[in-house]
Write a protein that holds these residues in place. Structure first.
Motif, mmCIF file in Angstrom:
data_model
loop_
_atom_site.group_PDB
_atom_site.id
_atom_site.type_symbol
_atom_site.label_atom_id
_atom_site.label_comp_id
_atom_site.label_asym_id
_atom_site.label_seq_id
_atom_site.Cartn_x
_atom_site.Cartn_y
_atom_site.Cartn_z
ATOM 1 N N UNK A 658 0.831 -1.207 0.000
ATOM 2 C CA UNK A 658 0.000 0.000 0.000
ATOM 3 C C UNK A 658 0.871 1.265 0.000
ATOM 4 N N UNK A 659 1.966 1.211 0.735
ATOM 5 C CA UNK A 659 2.867 2.365 0.799
ATOM 6 C C UNK A 659 3.400 2.715 -0.594
ATOM 7 N N UNK A 660 3.877 1.705 -1.327
ATOM 8 C CA UNK A 660 4.417 1.973 -2.664
ATOM 9 C C UNK A 660 3.311 2.353 -3.645
ATOM 10 N N UNK A 661 2.133 1.760 -3.473
ATOM 11 C CA UNK A 661 1.042 2.092 -4.388
ATOM 12 C C UNK A 661 0.574 3.529 -4.191
ATOM 13 N N UNK A 662 0.719 4.035 -2.967
ATOM 14 C CA UNK A 662 0.298 5.421 -2.694
ATOM 15 C C UNK A 662 1.168 6.427 -3.442
ATOM 16 N N UNK A 663 2.342 6.013 -3.910
ATOM 17 C CA UNK A 663 3.219 6.898 -4.678
ATOM 18 C C UNK A 663 2.852 6.946 -6.153
ATOM 19 N N UNK A 664 1.979 6.041 -6.599
ATOM 20 C CA UNK A 664 1.605 5.984 -8.011
ATOM 21 C C UNK A 664 0.513 6.999 -8.317
ATOM 22 N N UNK A 665 0.469 7.409 -9.566
ATOM 23 C CA UNK A 665 -0.591 8.316 -9.995
ATOM 24 C C UNK A 665 -1.907 7.560 -10.052
#
Length: 679
Positions: A658-665
């Motif tokens: 979730x942390x890395x996905x929150x950085x995606x557009x």
């Protein structure tokens, strides 16, 4: 081949003894259908046998077969168990995770076959002793029987699928079919066919009710027991429950006694419950046995079903063998119940057929153990009729053939040869599948590897029998049953994932937009298993969005401080500085750290641990809801049940993802897109 490897020695060893065990074994079968008289009890005994050998039993086979067939033949992957998980894991099946999947499948196959070998050799030696009294059914005879049969199986598997296994399976099936049809025609054919039709109807009527039957209230006997409490914490070295200690102390006051060891009244007597061991002794054993055979038989079905549709595989490898198995079990089971009733009408006074449990009364029927001793019982035995409830389980199949006069010995020989060949086909088929998996799907593995797996299965079966025999009593078969259950447990979870894998594979093949046009997570949950360098088996390596160091740091943070990842995801979902994000982070931190604190406090009192795990579940539910919202925001395929399971088992990986996905557009779902006119 399908029937030979799917049911194997089971119909010979349990085809008569299992329904007889339910009929006169002291079990109250109420709750699985109507039980008003002894006719109903006989019907429920057949029904319970059908339940253990019917659709529930063949379902694990067909799940594995369809998953492997779709993925391996349509997607051109090797025929090995790891390939079944490609729709879920992708290239991770080529990592150590795939190796673990194959290793579990090999272990299940080996121990599942050993269960059949253990039951089979017990029956073979008993049958041999019945044909020739000079044959001993001791552990040495069983050991040498396994050695000889393994040698024959080794020759069969070395000859290959068509020249060895197929020929042997055809002969084996023909012998079994001959014995079945002979008994159907030699006895009351009208009764047997009526019983088959009636039993199938009863099965269809009550299978849902029986399938959900867990003996919940019968299981309370463990809570009311001074020993053998399986489901809750024990209060003494004998395994008694804390509740029993409380009840026994109060009961001592009722009895005006100072000795609380006098015990309580039996729940069986007070409530009419059957023995609490039925679920574990029968249904759970069958669950483990069938599931442990699933990788073996499922892969075998997939191997011989190439080019067929899913519908034809379901009809030919699921429905058809189930109905034929019902015929086999029903004919022999009904003949056993008929013989038991003959003995009771002659030897008994009718009292054994009364009561909710239908228990046997061998002494009153003129039996000393398994041997008839009264004049009437001996006269019946001379004419081929026995009180089967008093007989040894391995003798029952021979007993129901005894009334057929001159042809009985011929049928005994057919049965003896048939179970021996079923024993061999179980071993060679299991070895073939172990060979294929360990060779990464190679259709013709090396000869030395075939020899290795064949003798490994035989050696494990011998080891279990010898260890059980040294423990004394009936511990040999108990060891075999325990191994079956242990082997089936891990593969049960794998079967659940296979259902999801099959569903996804079929949706992808059908071109469904919700999965084919969905976005992917920016990082994988299980990438750590491949050192964050997931790649295909062959070809160029894949470039990754985040470095290995970033992945390791995020995962380590999620282990001890998952609230950081939760807060960053909330900021992405609800906006930076949003109050709801801060509130979510506060509650998550409370749930997570209260879980850890209460676990530490469990050293003072175990009750704190259960309260702590309650807070952990709230932590899981919160992360699940956040993961579902993130999937919807980024257009990622999945469902709420998958989210919950991931967060329950792999919460650090889920939070890191979730942390890395929150950085995606995020995609803009608010823009209206005019449908394209097909014209």
């Amino acid at each position: 081949m399908l029937f030979s490897c799917g049911i194997a020695v089971g119909v010979y060893t349990l085809g008569v003894s299992e329904p007889m065990g339910y009929y006169r074994g002291g079990y109250n079968l109420a709750g699985r259908g109507p039980l008003y008289n002894d006719d109903d009890r006989a019907q429920l005994a057949i029904m319970q046998t059908f339940y253990h050998w019917g659709l529930h039993a063949w379902a694990p086979y067909i799940v594995v077969a369809i998953t492997l067939g779709v993925v391996c033949y349509r997607w051109n992957l090797p025929l090995t168990m790891r390939s079944a998980f490609y729709p879920l894991l992708g290239n991770l099946i080529f990592s150590p995770i795939g190796d673990c999947i194959d290793a579990i499948a090999i272990a299940c196959t080996t121990f599942g076959v050993c269960t059949s070998l253990g039951l089979g050799v017990d029956a073979i030696t008993a049958f041999g002793a019945r044909l020739n009294s000079d044959i001993d059914a001791d552990i040495d005879s069983k050991t040498w029987t396994i050695v000889v049969m393994t040698l024959v199986a080794n020759i069969s598997v070395m000859l290959g699928l068509k020249k060895g296994i197929q020929v042997l399976s055809t002969v084996t099936f023909a012998l079994g079919l001959f014995a079945l049809l002979a008994t159907l025609l030699l006895d009351n054919t009208w009764f047997l066919l009526n019983s088959y039709v009636q039993s199938c109807g009863h099965y269809l009527q009550y299978i849902i009710q029986t399938g959900f039957r867990t003996d919940a209230f019968e299981g309370l006997q463990f809570d009311f027991s001074a020993t053998g409490n399986k489901y809750w914490e024990s209060s003494n070295e004998n395994g008694g429950s804390p509740l029993y200690d409380i009840m026994a102390a109060a009961n001592a006051l009722v009895l005006n006694s100072t000795d609380i060891s006098e015990g309580l009244r039996s729940p069986t007597a007070v409530f009419g419950s059957h023995r609490s061991s039925m679920m574990g002794g029968w249904t759970i054993f069958y669950w483990g046995w069938w599931v442990s055979w699933a990788p073996f038989v499922g892969m075998f079905i997939a191997r011989i079903s190439r080019g067929r549709t899913i519908r034809s595989v379901i009809l030919g490898a699921f429905i058809a063998p189930t109905l034929f198995g019902f015929l086999w079990l029903n004919v022999w089971g009904s003949l056993g119940i008929k013989m038991q009733r003959v003995a009771e009408l002659v030897l008994g006074d009718g009292s054994a057929a009364t009561g909710s449990a239908g228990s046997a009364s061998c002494f009153d029927w003129g039996y000393n153990g398994t041997v008839p001793i009264s004049a009437a019982a001996i006269k019946l035995a001379d004419d081929g009729y026995y009180a089967l409830a008093c007989r040894n389980g391995n003798q029952m199949l021979f007993d129901i053939m005894s009334p057929y006069g001159e042809v009985k010995k011929f049928l005994w020989v057919v049965l003896f040869v048939g179970i021996t060949l079923y024993f061999i086909t179980s071993s060679d088929s299991g070895s073939y599948v172990d060979d294929t998996i360990s060779a990464n799907g190679l259709q013709d593995p090396p000869v030395l590897q075939k020899i290795f797996w064949c003798w490994t299965e035989g050696a494990v079966a011998i080891a279990l029998l010898v260890a059980g025999d040294k423990a004394g009593g009936n511990k040999a078969l108990s060891a075999i049953r325990a191994v079956s259950i242990v082997a089936g447990l891990p593969f049960t979870f794998m079967l659940c994932f296979m259902c999801t894998s099959t569903w996804r594979a079929l949706k992808i093949d059908a071109g469904d937009e919700d999965i084919c046009q969905a976005n992917q997570w920016s990082s994988g949950l299980l990438d750590a298993a491949d050192l964050f360098n997931v790649r295909p088996a062959v070809g160029e390596p894949i470039s990754h969005r985040y470095s290995v160091m970033e992945r390791v740091q995020s995962l380590a943070t999620a282990v001890v401080a998952p609230t950081i990842g939760v807060f960053k995801t909330c900021e992405s979902e609800f906006g930076a500085g949003a109050v709801i994000g801060k509130v979510q982070a506060f509650f998550h931190a409370s749930f997570f750290y209260l879980w850890l604190v209460l676990l530490c406090m469990s050293g003072m009192d175990d009750q704190w641990a259960y309260l702590g795990w309650t807070f952990f579940l709230f932590h899981v539910i919160q992360v699940t809801a956040l993961r579902a919202a993130t999937r919807e925001t980024h257009g990622i395929y999945g469902n709420l049940l998958e989210d919950f399971f991931v967060c329950l088992v792999l919460y650090p990986a889920a939070v890191s993802q979730l942390h890395f996905q929150s950085m995606e557009k995020t995609q803009n779902n608010d823009v209206y897109k005019k449908p394209v006119d097909s014209a």
